[in-house]
Design an enzyme around this catalytic site. Structure first.
Site, PDB file in Angstrom:
ATOM      1  N   ASN A 279       0.872  -1.178   0.000  1.00 22.31           N
ATOM      2  CA  ASN A 279       0.000   0.000   0.000  1.00 22.31           C
ATOM      3  C   ASN A 279       0.909   1.228   0.000  1.00 22.31           C
ATOM      4  OD1 ASN A 279      -1.861   2.005   0.412  1.00 22.31           O
ATOM      5  ND2 ASN A 279      -2.278   1.472   2.560  1.00 22.31           N
TER       6      ASN A 279
ATOM      7  N   LYS B 123       0.143   4.312  -0.326  1.00 18.76           N
ATOM      8  CA  LYS B 123      -0.459   5.532   0.256  1.00 18.76           C
ATOM      9  C   LYS B 123      -0.142   6.733  -0.654  1.00 18.76           C
ATOM     10  CE  LYS B 123       0.318   3.392   4.695  1.00 18.76           C
ATOM     11  NZ  LYS B 123       0.145   3.508   6.112  1.00 18.76           N
TER      12      LYS B 123
ATOM     13  N   HIS C  41      -9.458   1.114   4.820  1.00 20.69           N
ATOM     14  CA  HIS C  41      -8.171   1.320   5.494  1.00 20.69           C
ATOM     15  C   HIS C  41      -8.376   2.248   6.689  1.00 20.69           C
ATOM     16  CE1 HIS C  41      -4.019   2.459   6.277  1.00 20.69           C
ATOM     17  NE2 HIS C  41      -3.693   1.341   5.645  1.00 20.69           N
TER      18      HIS C  41
ATOM     19  N   GLU D  33      -6.753   4.629   7.765  1.00 24.25           N
ATOM     20  CA  GLU D  33      -6.535   6.058   7.482  1.00 24.25           C
ATOM     21  C   GLU D  33      -7.777   6.674   6.826  1.00 24.25           C
ATOM     22  OE1 GLU D  33      -2.806   5.551   5.423  1.00 24.25           O
ATOM     23  OE2 GLU D  33      -1.866   5.001   7.316  1.00 24.25           O
TER      24      GLU D  33
ATOM     25  N   GLU E 283      -5.640  -5.396  10.289  1.00 22.95           N
ATOM     26  CA  GLU E 283      -4.610  -4.382  10.528  1.00 22.95           C
ATOM     27  C   GLU E 283      -4.902  -3.684  11.854  1.00 22.95           C
ATOM     28  OE1 GLU E 283      -2.526  -2.990   6.754  1.00 22.95           O
ATOM     29  OE2 GLU E 283      -4.305  -1.759   6.958  1.00 22.95           O
TER      30      GLU E 283
ATOM     31  N   GLY F 138       2.198   1.839  10.687  1.00 27.90           N
ATOM     32  CA  GLY F 138       3.143   2.953  10.590  1.00 27.90           C
ATOM     33  C   GLY F 138       3.820   3.306  11.899  1.00 27.90           C
TER      34      GLY F 138
ATOM     35  N   SER G 124       3.255  -2.553  10.228  1.00 30.26           N
ATOM     36  CA  SER G 124       4.704  -2.542  10.414  1.00 30.26           C
ATOM     37  C   SER G 124       5.399  -3.840  10.012  1.00 30.26           C
ATOM     38  CB  SER G 124       5.044  -2.169  11.861  1.00 30.26           C
ATOM     39  OG  SER G 124       4.582  -0.854  12.131  1.00 30.26           O
TER      40      SER G 124
HETATM   41  C1  PEP Z   1      -0.755  -0.036   5.850  1.00 32.30           C
HETATM   42  O1  PEP Z   1      -0.683   1.081   5.365  1.00 32.30           O
HETATM   43  O2  PEP Z   1      -1.734  -0.734   5.606  1.00 32.30           O
HETATM   44  C2  PEP Z   1       0.326  -0.489   6.734  1.00 32.30           C
HETATM   45  C3  PEP Z   1       0.220  -1.651   7.303  1.00 32.30           C
HETATM   46  O3  PEP Z   1       1.405   0.369   6.883  1.00 32.30           O
HETATM   47  P1  PEP Z   1       2.825   0.005   7.584  1.00 32.30           P
HETATM   48  O4  PEP Z   1       3.279  -1.296   6.987  1.00 32.30           O
HETATM   49  O5  PEP Z   1       3.710   1.137   7.233  1.00 32.30           O
HETATM   50  O6  PEP Z   1       2.557  -0.141   9.043  1.00 32.30           O
END
Ligand code: PEP
Length: 260
Positions: free
Chosen positions: A9, A11, A97, A99, A169, A175, A215
């Protein structure tokens, strides 16, 4: 065996040139790997989807959008419909997501509408769910995750588990550099798998790829993929670096007893 997705992803990162450079580096390397069960996927921003589709053409790389409108067409400035995505030849789209839930006030009901629009347009939704830190600390993970599942998937008919992908998630792991332990992740994945069995069928539960996100990096990918119910990762930060992305695809290829 279920498909293992190594899904990046991106972003709001990588413009046109960076998208081209990523593909120019990664695609020849992917072409050298015999990937049977592993599906590498990237989700660039809307303006670069066409370039990503062009650059991945003929390879195993799949391309996904990061979001879609709840509307089909009309006066919705700035939005992109599922039929527009389908007209590009796109086969995947992320929805729900954290976000989008946080910054665009997206609810399970909004996610549900987006899933319906995508399925109508033959695009596989990659649906994200997960609890916040506060919810985990209040021992509400199970309740939150199951609530999101029933809200997002209300009236969604699935005959096969291949029509949809789910990503667990935990919001506190996105992040932050703080990954769920394999035990924590597997526990929730197993809960989701059992929910799919009860609410759909054994077949759907057995076929549906259930990704973990939060992460992930090359250093922790293997221990997560070693868990029975984790079928890949949705990866933000670490998916932006060509070598890390390729490394995670290779770890996916060796997982689940595919190759020693
Ligand atoms: C994500 O954006 O779905 C995500 C898991 O980001 P990160 O791997 O940076 O934590």
């Amino acid at each position: 065996m279920r498909k293992i997705f190594i899904a990046g992803n991106w972003k709001m990162n990588k413009g046109l040139q960076e998208t081209k450079e990523f593909l120019a580096t990664v695609i020849p390397e992917l072409n050298k790997l015999k990937l049977d069960k592993v599906i590498p996927l990237i989700a660039p921003a809307y303006p670069f989807l066409e370039e990503a589709l062009k650059g991945s053409f003929g390879s195993c790389m799949q391309v996904s959008a990061q979001d879609v409108s709840v509307h089909s067409e009309g006066a919705y400035t700035g939005e992109v419909s599922a039929s527009m995505l389908a007209s590009l030849g796109l086969k995947y789209c992320i929805v729900g997501h954290s976000e989008c839930r946080q910054y665009h006030n997206e609810t399970d009901s909004t996610v549900n509408t987006k899933i319906l629009k995508l399925l109508e347009n033959h695009i596989t939704p990659l649906v994200c769910i997960g609890e916040t830190l506060q919810q985990r600390e209040e021992n509400k993970t199970k309740e939150v995750v199951l609530g999101q599942l029933s809200g997002c998937l209300q009236n969604i008919k699935l005959v096969s588990g291949k029509e949809l992908i789910l990503a667990y998630e935990p919001v506190w792991a996105i992040g932050t550099g703080k990954t769920a332990t394999p035990f924590q992740a597997q526990e929730v994945h197993n809960l989701i798998r059992n929910w799919l069995k009860s609410n759909y069928s054994e077949k759907v539960a057995a076929e549906l790829s259930l990704l973990y996100g939060g992460s992930i990096k090359p250093g922790n990918m293997k221990e997560l993929l070693d868990c029975e119910d984790i079928d890949g990762g949705l990866i933000g930060g670490a998916s932006l670096k060509e070598e890390d992305f390729l490394e995670m695809v290779k770890i996916g290829k060796k997982s689940k007893g595919q190759e020693c």
